[in-house]
Design an enzyme around this catalytic site. Structure first.
Site, mmCIF file in Angstrom:
data_model
loop_
_atom_site.group_PDB
_atom_site.id
_atom_site.type_symbol
_atom_site.label_atom_id
_atom_site.label_comp_id
_atom_site.label_asym_id
_atom_site.label_seq_id
_atom_site.Cartn_x
_atom_site.Cartn_y
_atom_site.Cartn_z
ATOM 1 N N ARG A 21 -42.697 61.204 -4.817
ATOM 2 C CA ARG A 21 -42.868 62.124 -3.693
ATOM 3 C C ARG A 21 -42.548 63.573 -4.074
ATOM 4 O O ARG A 21 -42.522 64.446 -3.199
ATOM 5 C CB ARG A 21 -41.957 61.679 -2.535
ATOM 6 C CG ARG A 21 -42.238 60.254 -2.064
ATOM 7 C CD ARG A 21 -41.231 59.798 -1.007
ATOM 8 N NE ARG A 21 -41.287 58.366 -0.746
ATOM 9 C CZ ARG A 21 -42.068 57.776 0.150
ATOM 10 N NH1 ARG A 21 -42.874 58.513 0.886
ATOM 11 N NH2 ARG A 21 -42.040 56.469 0.327
ATOM 12 N N TYR A 54 -48.720 60.268 -9.991
ATOM 13 C CA TYR A 54 -47.937 60.789 -8.868
ATOM 14 C C TYR A 54 -48.375 62.210 -8.500
ATOM 15 O O TYR A 54 -48.634 63.047 -9.368
ATOM 16 C CB TYR A 54 -46.428 60.754 -9.179
ATOM 17 C CG TYR A 54 -45.850 59.346 -9.185
ATOM 18 C CD1 TYR A 54 -46.593 58.255 -8.719
ATOM 19 C CD2 TYR A 54 -44.580 59.081 -9.647
ATOM 20 C CE1 TYR A 54 -46.077 56.964 -8.708
ATOM 21 C CE2 TYR A 54 -44.053 57.793 -9.648
ATOM 22 C CZ TYR A 54 -44.818 56.737 -9.181
ATOM 23 O OH TYR A 54 -44.308 55.466 -9.181
ATOM 24 N N LYS A 98 -61.810 53.927 -7.888
ATOM 25 C CA LYS A 98 -60.452 53.781 -8.425
ATOM 26 C C LYS A 98 -60.428 52.545 -9.322
ATOM 27 O O LYS A 98 -60.931 51.491 -8.920
ATOM 28 C CB LYS A 98 -59.474 53.628 -7.262
ATOM 29 C CG LYS A 98 -58.017 53.640 -7.674
ATOM 30 C CD LYS A 98 -57.131 53.558 -6.431
ATOM 31 C CE LYS A 98 -55.672 53.644 -6.784
ATOM 32 N NZ LYS A 98 -54.809 53.446 -5.604
ATOM 33 N N ARG A 130 -50.003 49.010 -13.208
ATOM 34 C CA ARG A 130 -50.479 47.864 -12.420
ATOM 35 C C ARG A 130 -51.173 46.884 -13.348
ATOM 36 O O ARG A 130 -51.861 47.314 -14.287
ATOM 37 C CB ARG A 130 -51.500 48.326 -11.369
ATOM 38 C CG ARG A 130 -50.946 49.230 -10.297
ATOM 39 C CD ARG A 130 -50.538 48.438 -9.084
ATOM 40 N NE ARG A 130 -49.773 49.245 -8.154
ATOM 41 C CZ ARG A 130 -49.113 48.755 -7.101
ATOM 42 N NH1 ARG A 130 -49.147 47.461 -6.839
ATOM 43 N NH2 ARG A 130 -48.426 49.535 -6.306
ATOM 44 N N ASN A 160 -45.227 45.933 -11.590
ATOM 45 C CA ASN A 160 -45.997 45.084 -10.672
ATOM 46 C C ASN A 160 -46.629 43.889 -11.385
ATOM 47 O O ASN A 160 -47.657 43.371 -10.938
ATOM 48 C CB ASN A 160 -47.064 45.901 -9.945
ATOM 49 C CG ASN A 160 -46.473 47.048 -9.169
ATOM 50 O OD1 ASN A 160 -45.644 46.833 -8.287
ATOM 51 N ND2 ASN A 160 -46.841 48.276 -9.493
HETATM 52 N N1 LIG Z 1 -44.302 51.156 -9.725
HETATM 53 C C1 LIG Z 1 -44.862 51.296 -8.547
HETATM 54 O O1 LIG Z 1 -45.942 50.759 -8.260
HETATM 55 C C2 LIG Z 1 -44.165 52.134 -7.516
HETATM 56 C C3 LIG Z 1 -44.620 52.149 -6.178
HETATM 57 C C4 LIG Z 1 -43.916 52.946 -5.261
HETATM 58 C C5 LIG Z 1 -42.791 53.687 -5.683
HETATM 59 N N2 LIG Z 1 -42.408 53.653 -6.991
HETATM 60 C C6 LIG Z 1 -41.207 54.412 -7.478
HETATM 61 O O2 LIG Z 1 -40.150 54.161 -6.593
HETATM 62 C C7 LIG Z 1 -39.615 55.412 -6.145
HETATM 63 C C8 LIG Z 1 -39.022 55.241 -4.793
HETATM 64 O O3 LIG Z 1 -40.047 54.901 -3.851
HETATM 65 P P1 LIG Z 1 -39.886 55.393 -2.367
HETATM 66 O O4 LIG Z 1 -39.909 56.865 -2.305
HETATM 67 O O5 LIG Z 1 -40.850 54.637 -1.523
HETATM 68 O O6 LIG Z 1 -38.377 54.871 -2.111
HETATM 69 P P2 LIG Z 1 -37.402 54.684 -0.890
HETATM 70 O O7 LIG Z 1 -36.078 55.204 -1.373
HETATM 71 O O8 LIG Z 1 -37.506 53.292 -0.402
HETATM 72 O O9 LIG Z 1 -37.978 55.620 0.272
HETATM 73 C C9 LIG Z 1 -37.901 57.007 0.206
HETATM 74 C C10 LIG Z 1 -38.357 57.549 1.524
HETATM 75 O O10 LIG Z 1 -37.386 57.203 2.492
HETATM 76 C C11 LIG Z 1 -37.030 58.364 3.204
HETATM 77 N N3 LIG Z 1 -35.607 58.271 3.553
HETATM 78 C C12 LIG Z 1 -34.565 58.041 2.728
HETATM 79 N N4 LIG Z 1 -33.406 58.024 3.405
HETATM 80 C C13 LIG Z 1 -33.735 58.252 4.686
HETATM 81 C C14 LIG Z 1 -32.973 58.355 5.889
HETATM 82 N N5 LIG Z 1 -31.649 58.225 5.866
HETATM 83 N N6 LIG Z 1 -33.639 58.568 7.039
HETATM 84 C C15 LIG Z 1 -34.980 58.710 7.050
HETATM 85 N N7 LIG Z 1 -35.759 58.624 5.951
HETATM 86 C C16 LIG Z 1 -35.142 58.406 4.790
HETATM 87 C C17 LIG Z 1 -37.274 59.501 2.256
HETATM 88 O O11 LIG Z 1 -37.492 60.685 3.002
HETATM 89 P P3 LIG Z 1 -36.715 62.057 2.605
HETATM 90 O O12 LIG Z 1 -37.422 62.563 1.395
HETATM 91 O O13 LIG Z 1 -36.894 62.900 3.811
HETATM 92 O O14 LIG Z 1 -35.279 61.689 2.331
HETATM 93 C C18 LIG Z 1 -38.506 59.047 1.528
HETATM 94 O O15 LIG Z 1 -39.670 59.408 2.245
HETATM 95 C C19 LIG Z 1 -40.801 56.377 -6.245
HETATM 96 O O16 LIG Z 1 -40.400 57.722 -6.318
HETATM 97 C C20 LIG Z 1 -41.441 55.919 -7.517
HETATM 98 O O17 LIG Z 1 -40.736 56.472 -8.613
HETATM 99 C C21 LIG Z 1 -43.064 52.886 -7.900
#
Ligand SMILES: NC(=O)c1ccc[n+]([C@@H]2O[C@H](COP(=O)([O-])OP(=O)(O)OC[C@H]3O[C@@H](n4cnc5c(N)ncnc54)[C@H](OP(=O)(O)O)[C@@H]3O)[C@@H](O)[C@H]2O)c1
Length: 296
Positions: A21, A54, A98, A130, A160
């Site tokens: 993000r 990303y 894609k 993936r 994945n």
């Molecule tokens: N390998 C893959 O296929 C894959 C897929 C998806 C993700 N990823 C990796 O995993 C990482 C984490 O994924 P994710 O960003 O989905 O993780 P997450 O930590 O589950 O979710 C983050 C989101 O939650 C929000 N958030 C966190 N604390 C909050 C709170 N107290 N109240 C409201 N909203 C809150 C954040 O918003 P704020 O920014 O406003 O805090 C952000 O939008 C990614 O950056 C990436 O590196 C990998």
């Protein structure tokens, strides 16, 4: 913060900061990205998770611009990045559909792009993002070995992947795959019972858990999970998110949550998860709330 050994000379912080993000943030200035990294480092979070795709192939460059402005940071971090997704945007805007590309040519070109965009000499760990239904495991495996022996990449892994994807690829490689990054959280808990965690646990392979807060849904909704998180959070004097992460850390497999917040105050509190006491009964209290029913 404790660390998890990945390969000789490389370890990851137990909590990882994800940059999916990163370019969604209103502020992508080098100074702000640097402040985020420094907030991570202050807690011992040194491992950053990236992917070529990303931000529509833009997030690696946002990081690279910050690292170029503050090169001393490069010595204090480990960078994980990924390749194989080709989506019609950014440098692949001409793609008609894609798709996944695990060919040697794509992997080698992607590594070079990532090194240049992030302004680093070596990728600490490269993941195949993936599973590719068209994968030629001999070609992909040899390409992954090649990027390690060429010195451009320290270690390689996947994301994945199912057990059969893992064993197919590994069968054609000399280098060991070091991790599988999978979705794992209270709201995506199937991995704990469908074999995804078990096969990695059996092989003593660290698991990178993506979206540990369910992409934020766990923090905003209301219901049994939120109530259970709030109860444990109050008992431990932390935020609900810390409890959700502690639930993953408590598992006996080596689970490394990959956190995705852009909020600097939330970044500063990522290591609060380590303050939570998570005994077996508490773990099952949260598990039950998330399943919506007690275990049989
Ligand atoms: N390998 C893959 O296929 C894959 C897929 C998806 C993700 N990823 C990796 O995993 C990482 C984490 O994924 P994710 O960003 O989905 O993780 P997450 O930590 O589950 O979710 C983050 C989101 O939650 C929000 N958030 C966190 N604390 C909050 C709170 N107290 N109240 C409201 N909203 C809150 C954040 O918003 P704020 O920014 O406003 O805090 C952000 O939008 C990614 O950056 C990436 O590196 C990998």
């Amino acid at each position: 913060m404790n660390r998890i050994d990945i390969t000789q000379g490389l370890s990851f912080s137990r909590i990882i900061y994800g940059m999916w993000r990163l370019s969604d943030d209103d502020d992508t200035s080098p100074a702000h990205v640097q402040a985020k990294i420094e907030a991570c480092l202050a807690q011992g979070i040194t491992t950053l998770d990236q992917a070529d795709i990303y931000g529509g192939y833009a997030a690696e460059e946002v990081l690279g611009t910050a690292l170029k402005a503050a090169p001393a940071l490069k010595e204090q971090i480990e960078v994980v990045t990924k390749c194989d997704i080709v989506a019609p945007m950014g440098r692949y805007a001409d793609a008609g559909v894609k798709y996944y590309d695990t060919s040697r040519a794509h992997i080698l070109a992607s590594v070079d792009h990532s090194l240049r965009l992030m302004d680093i000499d070596k990728i600490d760990t490269l993941l195949i993002h993936r599973p590719d239904p068209m994968m030629n495991h001999h070609e992909t495996g040899a390409a992954l070995d090649e990027v390690v022996t060429s010195g451009k990449v320290r270690a390689v892994g996947v994301s994945n992947f199912k057990l059969h994807d893992w064993t197919l690829l590994q069968s054609a490689m000399k280098t060991p795959l070091v991790t599988n990054q999978i979705e794992l959280s209270l709201t995506a808990q199937q991995g704990f019972t469908n074999g995804d965690v078990a096969y990695l646990q059996e092989r003593n392979v660290p698991i990178m858990a993506w979206s540990p807060l369910g992409g934020g849904t766990m923090m905003t909704g209301t219901g049994a999970v939120q109530d259970a998180l709030s109860k444990v959070a109050a008992e431990n004097g932390v935020d609900n998110s810390a409890v959700a992460v502690a639930w993953l850390l408590a598992h006996p497999a080596k689970v490394l949550p990959v956190m995705g917040t852009n909020n600097i105050n939330r970044i500063k509190a990522l290591s609060d998860a380590l303050k939570v006491t998570m005994d077996r009964e508490t773990w099952f209290e949260l598990y039950t709330a998330a399943r919506g029913a007690e275990v049989p």
